[in-house]
Design a protein around this motif. Structure first.
Motif, PDB file in Angstrom:
ATOM      1  N   ILE A  12       0.858  -1.184   0.000  1.00  0.00           N
ATOM      2  CA  ILE A  12       0.000   0.000   0.000  1.00  0.00           C
ATOM      3  C   ILE A  12       0.897   1.238   0.000  1.00  0.00           C
ATOM      4  O   ILE A  12       1.719   1.425   0.898  1.00  0.00           O
ATOM      5  CB  ILE A  12      -0.920   0.013   1.237  1.00  0.00           C
ATOM      6  CG1 ILE A  12      -1.757  -1.276   1.284  1.00  0.00           C
ATOM      7  CG2 ILE A  12      -1.834   1.234   1.210  1.00  0.00           C
ATOM      8  CD1 ILE A  12      -2.557  -1.435   2.561  1.00  0.00           C
ATOM      9  N   TYR A  13       0.719   2.082  -1.006  1.00  0.00           N
ATOM     10  CA  TYR A  13       1.517   3.298  -1.172  1.00  0.00           C
ATOM     11  C   TYR A  13       0.636   4.530  -0.991  1.00  0.00           C
ATOM     12  O   TYR A  13      -0.527   4.533  -1.393  1.00  0.00           O
ATOM     13  CB  TYR A  13       2.145   3.348  -2.566  1.00  0.00           C
ATOM     14  CG  TYR A  13       3.091   2.212  -2.880  1.00  0.00           C
ATOM     15  CD1 TYR A  13       4.465   2.347  -2.700  1.00  0.00           C
ATOM     16  CD2 TYR A  13       2.606   1.008  -3.395  1.00  0.00           C
ATOM     17  CE1 TYR A  13       5.335   1.311  -3.015  1.00  0.00           C
ATOM     18  CE2 TYR A  13       3.465  -0.030  -3.705  1.00  0.00           C
ATOM     19  CZ  TYR A  13       4.825   0.118  -3.508  1.00  0.00           C
ATOM     20  OH  TYR A  13       5.684  -0.916  -3.816  1.00  0.00           O
ATOM     21  N   ASP A  14       1.209   5.582  -0.426  1.00  0.00           N
ATOM     22  CA  ASP A  14       0.506   6.858  -0.299  1.00  0.00           C
ATOM     23  C   ASP A  14       1.003   7.783  -1.403  1.00  0.00           C
ATOM     24  O   ASP A  14       2.122   8.296  -1.355  1.00  0.00           O
ATOM     25  CB  ASP A  14       0.772   7.475   1.079  1.00  0.00           C
ATOM     26  CG  ASP A  14       0.158   8.869   1.217  1.00  0.00           C
ATOM     27  OD1 ASP A  14      -0.711   9.211   0.386  1.00  0.00           O
ATOM     28  OD2 ASP A  14       0.557   9.598   2.146  1.00  0.00           O
ATOM     29  N   LEU A  15       0.171   8.002  -2.418  1.00  0.00           N
ATOM     30  CA  LEU A  15       0.567   8.831  -3.551  1.00  0.00           C
ATOM     31  C   LEU A  15       0.749  10.292  -3.171  1.00  0.00           C
ATOM     32  O   LEU A  15       1.392  11.049  -3.896  1.00  0.00           O
ATOM     33  CB  LEU A  15      -0.474   8.723  -4.677  1.00  0.00           C
ATOM     34  CG  LEU A  15      -0.620   7.339  -5.319  1.00  0.00           C
ATOM     35  CD1 LEU A  15      -1.740   7.365  -6.357  1.00  0.00           C
ATOM     36  CD2 LEU A  15       0.680   6.895  -5.957  1.00  0.00           C
ATOM     37  N   SER A  57      10.202  -6.858 -10.554  1.00  0.00           N
ATOM     38  CA  SER A  57      10.917  -7.756  -9.643  1.00  0.00           C
ATOM     39  C   SER A  57      12.318  -7.190  -9.421  1.00  0.00           C
ATOM     40  O   SER A  57      12.966  -6.757 -10.383  1.00  0.00           O
ATOM     41  CB  SER A  57      11.003  -9.161 -10.249  1.00  0.00           C
ATOM     42  OG  SER A  57      11.683 -10.029  -9.390  1.00  0.00           O
ATOM     43  N   PRO A  58      12.781  -7.157  -8.156  1.00  0.00           N
ATOM     44  CA  PRO A  58      12.129  -7.613  -6.933  1.00  0.00           C
ATOM     45  C   PRO A  58      11.065  -6.633  -6.466  1.00  0.00           C
ATOM     46  O   PRO A  58      11.067  -5.470  -6.868  1.00  0.00           O
ATOM     47  CB  PRO A  58      13.281  -7.678  -5.929  1.00  0.00           C
ATOM     48  CG  PRO A  58      14.253  -6.649  -6.410  1.00  0.00           C
ATOM     49  CD  PRO A  58      14.165  -6.683  -7.906  1.00  0.00           C
ATOM     50  N   PRO A  59      10.164  -7.093  -5.599  1.00  0.00           N
ATOM     51  CA  PRO A  59       9.122  -6.210  -5.070  1.00  0.00           C
ATOM     52  C   PRO A  59       9.712  -5.017  -4.317  1.00  0.00           C
ATOM     53  O   PRO A  59      10.803  -5.111  -3.749  1.00  0.00           O
ATOM     54  CB  PRO A  59       8.332  -7.119  -4.129  1.00  0.00           C
ATOM     55  CG  PRO A  59       8.601  -8.499  -4.630  1.00  0.00           C
ATOM     56  CD  PRO A  59      10.007  -8.475  -5.132  1.00  0.00           C
ATOM     57  N   GLY A  60       8.970  -3.914  -4.327  1.00  0.00           N
ATOM     58  CA  GLY A  60       9.398  -2.728  -3.603  1.00  0.00           C
ATOM     59  C   GLY A  60      10.336  -1.836  -4.385  1.00  0.00           C
ATOM     60  O   GLY A  60      10.887  -0.887  -3.820  1.00  0.00           O
ATOM     61  N   THR A  61      10.512  -2.094  -5.677  1.00  0.00           N
ATOM     62  CA  THR A  61      11.435  -1.294  -6.483  1.00  0.00           C
ATOM     63  C   THR A  61      10.715  -0.525  -7.590  1.00  0.00           C
ATOM     64  O   THR A  61      11.314  -0.133  -8.573  1.00  0.00           O
ATOM     65  CB  THR A  61      12.513  -2.190  -7.107  1.00  0.00           C
ATOM     66  OG1 THR A  61      11.885  -3.164  -7.937  1.00  0.00           O
ATOM     67  CG2 THR A  61      13.333  -2.876  -6.041  1.00  0.00           C
ATOM     68  N   THR A  62       9.417  -0.303  -7.429  1.00  0.00           N
ATOM     69  CA  THR A  62       8.682   0.446  -8.444  1.00  0.00           C
ATOM     70  C   THR A  62       8.927   1.944  -8.260  1.00  0.00           C
ATOM     71  O   THR A  62       9.506   2.384  -7.264  1.00  0.00           O
ATOM     72  CB  THR A  62       7.175   0.184  -8.338  1.00  0.00           C
ATOM     73  OG1 THR A  62       6.661   0.863  -7.188  1.00  0.00           O
ATOM     74  CG2 THR A  62       6.874  -1.300  -8.230  1.00  0.00           C
ATOM     75  N   HIS A  63       8.451   2.738  -9.225  1.00  0.00           N
ATOM     76  CA  HIS A  63       8.593   4.183  -9.140  1.00  0.00           C
ATOM     77  C   HIS A  63       7.734   4.787  -8.034  1.00  0.00           C
ATOM     78  O   HIS A  63       7.827   5.989  -7.763  1.00  0.00           O
ATOM     79  CB  HIS A  63       8.215   4.827 -10.481  1.00  0.00           C
ATOM     80  CG  HIS A  63       6.801   4.577 -10.899  1.00  0.00           C
ATOM     81  ND1 HIS A  63       6.379   3.379 -11.409  1.00  0.00           N
ATOM     82  CD2 HIS A  63       5.707   5.376 -10.843  1.00  0.00           C
ATOM     83  CE1 HIS A  63       5.088   3.442 -11.672  1.00  0.00           C
ATOM     84  NE2 HIS A  63       4.651   4.639 -11.340  1.00  0.00           N
ATOM     85  N   HIS A  64       6.898   3.986  -7.389  1.00  0.00           N
ATOM     86  CA  HIS A  64       6.077   4.507  -6.297  1.00  0.00           C
ATOM     87  C   HIS A  64       6.860   4.643  -4.997  1.00  0.00           C
ATOM     88  O   HIS A  64       6.328   5.177  -4.013  1.00  0.00           O
ATOM     89  CB  HIS A  64       4.865   3.588  -6.064  1.00  0.00           C
ATOM     90  CG  HIS A  64       3.943   3.530  -7.241  1.00  0.00           C
ATOM     91  ND1 HIS A  64       3.806   2.406  -8.032  1.00  0.00           N
ATOM     92  CD2 HIS A  64       3.118   4.466  -7.777  1.00  0.00           C
ATOM     93  CE1 HIS A  64       2.926   2.658  -8.992  1.00  0.00           C
ATOM     94  NE2 HIS A  64       2.499   3.894  -8.858  1.00  0.00           N
ATOM     95  N   GLY A  65       8.076   4.147  -4.958  1.00  0.00           N
ATOM     96  CA  GLY A  65       8.894   4.295  -3.765  1.00  0.00           C
ATOM     97  C   GLY A  65       8.674   3.183  -2.766  1.00  0.00           C
ATOM     98  O   GLY A  65       8.438   2.020  -3.126  1.00  0.00           O
ATOM     99  N   VAL A  66       8.733   3.556  -1.490  1.00  0.00           N
ATOM    100  CA  VAL A  66       8.605   2.577  -0.408  1.00  0.00           C
ATOM    101  C   VAL A  66       7.145   2.480   0.026  1.00  0.00           C
ATOM    102  O   VAL A  66       6.506   3.501   0.278  1.00  0.00           O
ATOM    103  CB  VAL A  66       9.474   2.984   0.800  1.00  0.00           C
ATOM    104  CG1 VAL A  66       9.313   1.990   1.949  1.00  0.00           C
ATOM    105  CG2 VAL A  66      10.929   3.102   0.382  1.00  0.00           C
ATOM    106  N   PRO A  67       6.586   1.270   0.117  1.00  0.00           N
ATOM    107  CA  PRO A  67       5.183   1.163   0.550  1.00  0.00           C
ATOM    108  C   PRO A  67       5.006   1.646   1.980  1.00  0.00           C
ATOM    109  O   PRO A  67       5.861   1.431   2.842  1.00  0.00           O
ATOM    110  CB  PRO A  67       4.880  -0.326   0.408  1.00  0.00           C
ATOM    111  CG  PRO A  67       6.209  -1.011   0.416  1.00  0.00           C
ATOM    112  CD  PRO A  67       7.179  -0.050  -0.189  1.00  0.00           C
TER     113      PRO A  67
END
Length: 647
Positions: A12-15, A57-67
Motif C-alpha cells: 500500500i503506497y501513499d501517492l 521484480s524484486p518487489p518494492g522497487t517500483t517508481h512509487h517508492g517505499v510502501p
C-alpha cells in the motif's frame, strides 16, 4: 511454491506522500490517511495496474517508492506459470486507456486479482476511498479537474494524476523517495510510462460478476453492452456507445456504461446470468437498468434505437421536477443571473491602517499579533492589483500567521474594535479569492472563523459594523466555487445560517436587514445553481448533499430553517421594497425545483404564507405604485404564491 501455498501480500503506497494526512480533514471534513495505490506481491514479483498491467521484480522497487504498509492477504495455490498466464489474459481488460483514477484504477485491479487468487478482497477503506472523498463538498469540487485528466486526453498514471492536482490545491507535489535498487521488469510486461487516449470516466469494462453487481447496486442508471471482438456490428456501434457515455457523464444525471466482453471469462459469466439480463445469445445486446431494476433491452447496431433507449433510461431515472410544468417567469428571470451580491469597495489603505492600529491598541495584544495584522496582512493587501487577478503565489508564510493573529485579535479586542480586523479578510476576498481558495490553510480556517463569528454575534445586541462585515466576508467568499463548497459544508453552514438569520430578524436596523437579505440571496442562489447544475458558475459538481453529512443538518432541515426564517423576515419587513424583493426572491429560489418542495410548502402553509404574501403585495403597491421595481417585486411574490399554492 510450497505445499502450504504461496504467501500473498498487499503493498500500500501513499501517492500524496503524507500531504493527505496533513490536509485531509481541513479539506474534506474527514481524516484522510493517504491517497492509496496498491499492488500485489507473490512469487517474487510485484503486480499493479496503471498504464496497463505491470510486473516488477524484486518487489518494492517500483517508481512509487517505499510502501507505507504491507498487509498479509493469505496464500494462493496457483503456481507462477498459471498466475502469469492469468495476468496476461487480463491485459485486454486492464488497458491503459481504460484507467480512471476514480472508477477503474489500481485498486480495482488488485481487488479482482486477489479475489481470483484466494477469494479475498482488499480492505474496504481502500476500495471505498474514491466514493467517500468524492461525496464531500471538496471532492465534488475537485471532480471536474480529475475528469478533465481522463476524458479524451492523454491518460496519466495515478501518481501523475495526483501530482497534477497538487499545484491546483496550493500543495507541493510529492516525490517518491529514491530506492537503491533498479526495477527489473519481467519480459513482455507493460511499461508504466507511456500514456494513451482515455475513454469516458463513466465507461467501465466488466471484470467480474461481483464488480458489476456492486456497480448495479450503487448506480442509479446503468447501460450494459454485451460485445465480442469477432462481431462486426459490435465494432461498428461501439464508438457510438462510448460517445453516449461521454454525453451522459454529468454527476447530476449520470448514466454508467459497461462493456461486457462475452469472449472473456468474466464477461461470459455475466452474459449467462439472468441477474444482468442474460442469457445473452447474440451480440451486440444492450441491457438497461434504472435503480437496480431492468427497464429495457435492444439488439443490433441500430444507433437510433440505442439513443432512444438511453433517453428513456435517463427520463425514467431522472424524471423532470414537477415545477418545470409551472409558469414562473419572474423566478426564471432571476435564475438566469445567480451571481452573489459582493462588497468590493477598497478604502484608502492608509485610512484602514489608522483604524486598524487604533483597534489593535485598544487591548494588550502581543507584538507578534499586531505585527502580523498591521504589517504582514496590510502589506499583502497593498500589493494586490486594483484590477485583474493577482498572479503567482501568495506571499510566503502569510497564512502561517494571518489566521492565528486574526483569531487572537477577535477573541481579545472589545466588540467595537473588531471589525477592522475582520475587514482585512473581506478586502482580501474582494481581490484575491482565487488564490485564497487554492490554499488548504485558508480553507481550513473558514469553519473556525465562521463558528467564532456566529458565537460572537448571535446575541441581542451585536456590534453593528462587526456583523455587517461578517456578512460581507461571506458574500465575497461566495464568488469562488471552492469557497462556496466549503461554506456549504456542514461544519460551516450552520454558523453562516445563524449570522444571516440574526441580521434578517433585526427589529431595529433596516441596513442590517438589507445586508442579511443580500447575503441570504447570495447563499440561496449558490444552492440553486448547484441544484440545477449551472455550468457557467462552475457549480455543477456541488451536490445538495453538501448541506448535510455527519455533524451537520440534513438538506431538508436546512431548507426548512431558511424558509421559515425568510418568511418571518418577509412578514416583519415594512420599510424597504428592495428588502422585500430580496427576501421573496430568496424564498422562491429556495423552493424552486427543491427535492423537498412539498415538505417545505406544508411548513409554510402552517406559518400562513398566503396572508404574508398578500400583505407584501399591498405594501409594495402602496410604497412604489406604478414603478418598474414594484412590478418586478409583485411578479416575484406571485411566483412564490404559485409555488406554494397560496393563491
Amino acid at each position: 511454491m510450497g505445499a502450504v501455498g504461496e504467501p500473498v501480500q498487499l503493498y500500500i503506497y501513499d501517492l500524496s506522500n503524507g500531504l493527505a494526512a496533513m490536509w485531509g480533514r481541513s479539506l474534506t471534513g474527514q481524516d484522510v490517511e493517504g491517497i492509496w495505490h496498491t499492488s500485489l506481491v507473490l512469487h517474487g514479483m510485484e503486480v499493479f495496474f496503471g498504464q496497463g498491467v505491470s510486473i516488477v521484480s524484486p518487489p518494492g522497487t517500483t517508481h512509487h517508492g517505499v510502501p507505507k504498509k504491507k498487509l498479509s492477504c493469505g496464500i494462493t495455490h496457483l503456481d507462477k506459470e498459471t498466475f502469469l498466464e492469468y495476468i496476461d489474459n487480463l491485459r485486454e481488460t486492464y488497458r491503459a486507456d481504460a484507467y480512471h483514477l476514480l472508477s477503474f484504477n489500481c485498486n480495482t485491479f488488485t481487488n479482482d486479482v486477489l479475489g481470483f487468487l484466494n477469494g479475498s478482497s482488499i480492505p474496504a477503506y481502500i476500495r471505498n476511498q474514491p466514493s467517500e472523498i468524492m461525496s464531500t463538498p471538496f471532492g465534488q469540487q475537485m471532480r471536474p479537474m480529475i475528469e478533465q485528466m481522463f476524458v479524451g486526453r492523454r491518460t496519466p498514471s495515478a501518481g501523475a494524476a495526483v501530482n497534477n492536482l497538487m499545484p491546483q490545491l496550493g500543495l507541493t507535489p510529492p516525490t517518491a523517495p529514491p530506492t537503491s535498487q533498479t526495477p527489473v521488469p519481467v519480459p513482455r510486461l507493460a511499461d508504466d510510462a507511456p500514456s494513451v487516449e482515455s475513454v469516458a470516466s463513466n465507461l467501465q469494462i466488466c471484470t467480474s460478476a461481483a464488480s458489476l453487481r456492486t456497480l448495479l447496486s450503487s448506480s442509479p442508471a446503468l447501460a450494459i453492452m454485451f460485445t465480442s471482438p469477432s462481431c462486426p456490428p459490435c465494432n461498428a456501434i461501439k464508438p457510438h456507445f462510448e460517445a453516449l457515455a461521454r454525453k451522459h457523464a454529468s454527476p447530476r444525471e449520470r448514466i454508467d456504461f459497461v462493456l461486457a466482453e462475452t469472449h472473456v471469462g468474466a464477461g461470459a459469466e455475466v452474459a449467462r446470468s439472468p441477474e444482468f439480463g442474460g442469457p445473452i445469445t447474440a451480440t451486440p445486446t444492450f441491457v438497461f437498468f434504472s435503480r437496480g431494476k431492468p427497464v429495457g433491452e435492444c439488439k443490433g447496431a441500430n444507433r437510433q434505437e440505442l439513443e432512444t433507449q438511453i433517453a428513456m433510461l435517463a427520463l425514467t431515472t431522472y424524471p423532470p421536477h414537477p415545477h418545470t410544468k409551472l409558469s414562473l417567469p419572474a423566478l426564471d428571470k432571476l435564475a438566469s443571473n445567480l451571481n452573489p451580491i459582493t462588497f468590493t469597495s477598497f478604502p484608502s489603505l492608509d485610512t484602514l491602517e489608522q483604524k486598524l492600529e487604533s483597534s489593535l491598541r485598544s487591548s494588550s495584544l502581543q507584538p507578534e499579533t499586531t505585527d502580523a495584522l498591521s504589517k504582514r496582512v496590510l502589506g499583502y493587501l497593498r500589493g494586490l492589483p486594483a484590477s485583474g487577478a493577482p498572479t503567482g503565489v501568495l506571499p510566503p508564510g502569510l497564512l502561517n500567521v494571518w489566521p492565528s493573529a486574526t483569531m487572537t485579535a477577535l477573541q481579545t479586542l472589545p466588540p467595537s474594535a473588531k471589525f477592522p480586523v475582520l475587514d482585512l479578510v473581506r478586502l482580501a476576498l474582494a481581490r484575491d479569492a482565487s488564490r485564497l481558495s487554492s490554499s488548504p490553510a485558508f480553507l481550513a480556517w473558514i469553519p473556525s472563523l465562521l463558528s467564532h463569528l456566529a458565537s460572537d454575534l448571535d446575541n441581542d445586541t451585536p456590534e453593528r459594523s462587526y456583523l455587517l462585515t461578517a456578512l460581507r466576508v461571506i458574500s465575497n467568499a461566495l464568488v469562488s466555487p471552492t469557497l462556496t463548497a466549503r461554506i456549504l459544508a456542514p461544519d460551516a453552514l450552520s454558523s453562516v445560517t445563524r449570522l444571516v438569520l440574526r441580521a434578517l430578524l433585526d427589529p431595529q436596523d433596516p441596513k442590517m436587514r438589507s445586508a442579511g437579505a443580500g447575503t441570504a440571496w447570495s447563499i440561496v442562489a449558490r444552492v440553486f445553481a448547484a441544484r440545477v447544475g449551472d455550468a457557467s458558475l462552475g457549480l455543477e459538481q456541488i451536490q445538495q448533499d453538501a448541506l448535510g453529512g455527519q455533524g451537520g443538518e440534513s438538506e431538508e432541515e436546512w431548507e426548512a430553517e431558511m424558509a421559515s426564517g425568510l418568511l418571518e423576515a418577509l412578514g416583519e419587513e415594512s420599510d424597504s421594497v428592495e428588502v422585500v424583493h430580496r427576501l421573496a426572491a430568496s424564498l422562491g429560489l429556495l423552493l424552486y425545483k427543491s427535492p423537498y418542495a412539498d415538505e417545505i410548502r406544508s411548513l409554510l402553509e402552517v406559518l400562513d404564507i398566503a396572508a404574508t404574501l398578500t400583505r407584501k403585495e399591498d405594501m409594495v403597491a402602496k410604497a412604489a405604485s406604478g414603478a418598474e421595481t414594484a412590478k418586478d417585486v409583485v411578479a416575484v411574490l406571485c411566483d412564490v404564491k404559485t409555488l406554494t399554492g397560496a393563491q
